[in-house]
Design an enzyme around this catalytic site. Structure first.
Site, PDB file in Angstrom:
ATOM      1  N   TYR A 131       0.843  -1.211   0.000  1.00 28.63           N
ATOM      2  CA  TYR A 131       0.000   0.000   0.000  1.00 28.63           C
ATOM      3  C   TYR A 131       0.870   1.250   0.000  1.00 28.63           C
ATOM      4  CZ  TYR A 131      -4.491  -2.281   1.331  1.00 28.63           C
ATOM      5  OH  TYR A 131      -5.642  -3.009   1.367  1.00 28.63           O
ATOM      6  N   SER A 132       1.655   1.416   1.106  1.00 34.67           N
ATOM      7  CA  SER A 132       2.348   2.689   1.330  1.00 34.67           C
ATOM      8  C   SER A 132       3.390   2.976   0.267  1.00 34.67           C
ATOM      9  CB  SER A 132       3.049   2.680   2.688  1.00 34.67           C
ATOM     10  OG  SER A 132       2.133   2.361   3.689  1.00 34.67           O
ATOM     11  N   SER A 171       6.379  -4.704   5.006  1.00 34.52           N
ATOM     12  CA  SER A 171       6.831  -5.696   5.980  1.00 34.52           C
ATOM     13  C   SER A 171       6.988  -7.055   5.306  1.00 34.52           C
ATOM     14  CB  SER A 171       5.820  -5.842   7.119  1.00 34.52           C
ATOM     15  OG  SER A 171       5.661  -4.621   7.784  1.00 34.52           O
ATOM     16  N   GLU A 254      -7.387  -5.290   9.329  1.00 38.02           N
ATOM     17  CA  GLU A 254      -6.111  -5.057  10.006  1.00 38.02           C
ATOM     18  C   GLU A 254      -6.342  -4.355  11.336  1.00 38.02           C
ATOM     19  OE1 GLU A 254      -3.379  -2.926   7.539  1.00 38.02           O
ATOM     20  OE2 GLU A 254      -1.837  -2.811   9.082  1.00 38.02           O
ATOM     21  N   SER A 367      -1.909   5.846  11.830  1.00 38.73           N
ATOM     22  CA  SER A 367      -1.234   6.519  12.953  1.00 38.73           C
ATOM     23  C   SER A 367      -2.270   7.023  13.967  1.00 38.73           C
ATOM     24  CB  SER A 367      -0.407   7.695  12.426  1.00 38.73           C
ATOM     25  OG  SER A 367      -1.275   8.744  12.033  1.00 38.73           O
TER      26      SER A 367
END
Ligand SMILES: Cc1cc2nc3c(=O)[nH]c(=O)nc-3n(C[C@H](O)[C@H](O)[C@H](O)COP(=O)(O)OP(=O)(O)OC[C@H]3O[C@@H](n4cnc5c(N)ncnc54)[C@H](O)[C@@H]3O)c2cc1C
Length: 388
Positions: A131-132, A171, A254, A367
């Site tokens: 995604y990021s 990750s 998630e 966040s």
């Protein structure tokens, strides 16, 4: 949450299985691979994860018709509690099993179910989440990775997506076989429109993975470069251009399910810290005693709120829980540094790792600030924040 006698029987069976199997070559894996320790004993944890799979302990929450165990929420809680209590190692299958699979079950085609779910359940294919990007984190709708469809020759369509762009903070990309990638497939589209959710094989010439070294000294996430990477046309989840909706469903999973069992590990951390405070004499300090008591109360609140909201689909509750547990764990790391004193600065022990790694917990999975925006907008009815 109440556990029935049948649930308690289930608990006994989980406990007995873990006791019987976390032995021999796997005994040394106890505690391995937790937060900030993803690099540890990957091959051995993979073997352990496959043993779990062979005994039917993967795909626990998936419905039976998709090859899962169809476990109730109570049973899932029990499994994760017992798993953490036994100190069993972190599973390498989590991204595929707990993020992608529920999304595939909800949005995928029968062919995609047949192709992708069995190897996820058997832990023969590992996944990562693409995604990021450097310019798209909290503001995920700014995704700039592009994919174009090169049409096949035949009448029935076919062809391939060709993917170009950069992902970051991915990750476990270095051990993953596949990546679910959010990419812009409609040229000129902006924000959430025109994105697609593609399933892309990692082991091909068009994919480069570069590890990023973290504060803890290890590298569990990566930069991933797609340079003309290819995947078959049918490996798109949901309609092309409708990837935002699919991506959001994955994020909901998630943010929701992550808490199961986590607090059992937290309890162990807290108990160990209290023991360390006793041993070092820090427990005699009234301020530290006060902070330890507060930590205990905080964890009770995390557990109660987690159980109370479990299974709900209210995004506000998921945001509250994420803030509660991540902040709590961060404060525990800070408290550990206080309890251990100056020595904690130089030693490279588990406490220092917890202190350092827990900084990440208020960033990933949305966040703190983003969670507060969700609460402000949805629960308090405040106006939406303006995009810069
Ligand atoms: C350990 C770890 C593992 C990760 N794994 C993955 C992974 O596997 N796959 C993946 O795709 N991503 C992953 N991420 C990335 C993660 O999702 C992003 O880091 C996160 O979404 C934040 O994005 P960013 O880092 O670009 O920060 P930014 O979005 O640039 O944010 C910087 C700061 O600004 C604040 N901010 C931003 N926007 C607002 C706003 N509108 N209002 C108020 N404050 C705001 C943020 O809260 C933050 O404090 C991982 C991150 C970490 C730390």
């Amino acid at each position: 949450m109440r556990f029935t006698p049948r649930d308690e029987e289930f608990r006994q069976s989980v406990r007995a299985w873990l006791e019987a199997n976390l032995t021999g070559e796997f005994a040394a894996l106890r505690g391995a691979g937790g937060p900030g320790r993803e690099h540890e004993q990957h091959e051995q944890r993979l073997a352990w994860n496959r043993r779990l799979a062979a005994a039917g302990w993967t795909g626990l929450s998936w419905p039976a018709e998709f090859g899962g165990r169809g476990a109730s929420l109570a049973q899932q809680v029990i499994f994760h509690e017992e798993y953490a209590r036994a100190g069993a190692p972190a599973r390498v299958s989590i991204v595929g099993e707990e993020l992608l699979a529920p999304t595939l079950i909800a949005f995928g085609t029968p062919e995609q179910h047949r192709r992708f779910l069995p190897p996820i359940r058997a832990v023969t294919e590992l996944w990562c989440q693409g995604y990021s990007e450097p310019g798209a984190g909290s503001d995920l709708a700014s995704v700039a990775t592009k994919a174009t469809l090169e049409k096949g020759e035949g009448e029935v369509g076919g062809g391939e997506w060709v993917v170009t762009g950069q992902k970051i903070w991915t990750s476990l990309a270095h051990v993953a076989d596949w990546c679910f990638v959010l990419a812009r497939t409609e040229p000129g589209s902006t924000r959430g429109r025109g994105l697609s959710y593609l399933l892309v094989p990692m082991r091909q010439p068009g994919v480069t993975v570069r590890p990023i070294r973290q504060l803890t000294g290890t590298a569990e996430f990566n930069e991933v470069f797609f340079d003309g990477a290819r995947t078959p046309a049918e490996h798109v989840v949901g309609r092309p251009g409708d990837g935002w909706r699919v991506a959001m469903a994955t994020l909901a999973t998630e943010r929701g399910a992550a808490m199961l069992g986590l607090q059992v590990g937290f309890r162990r951390d807290l108990d160990n810290l209290i023991a360390a405070a006793r041993e070092s004499g820090a427990a005699a300090d009234p301020l530290l005693r006060d902070k330890l008591a507060r930590a205990w109360i905080g964890l009770e609140a995390v557990r109660a709120y987690g159980l109370d909201t479990l299974g709900g689909d209210d995004p506000t509750q998921a945001s509250v829980l994420k803030i509660l547990w991540s902040r709590w764990h961060q404060r525990l790391g800070e408290l550990a540094m206080e309890v251990l004193g100056a020595e904690s600065m130089t030693g490279h022990d588990e406490w220092q790792r917890l202190f350092l790694f827990s900084r990440a917990e208020t960033i990933y999975g949305g966040s703190d600030e983003i969670q507060r925006n969700i609460i402000a907008t949805r629960a308090l009815g405040l106006p939406r924040p303006q995009n810069p």
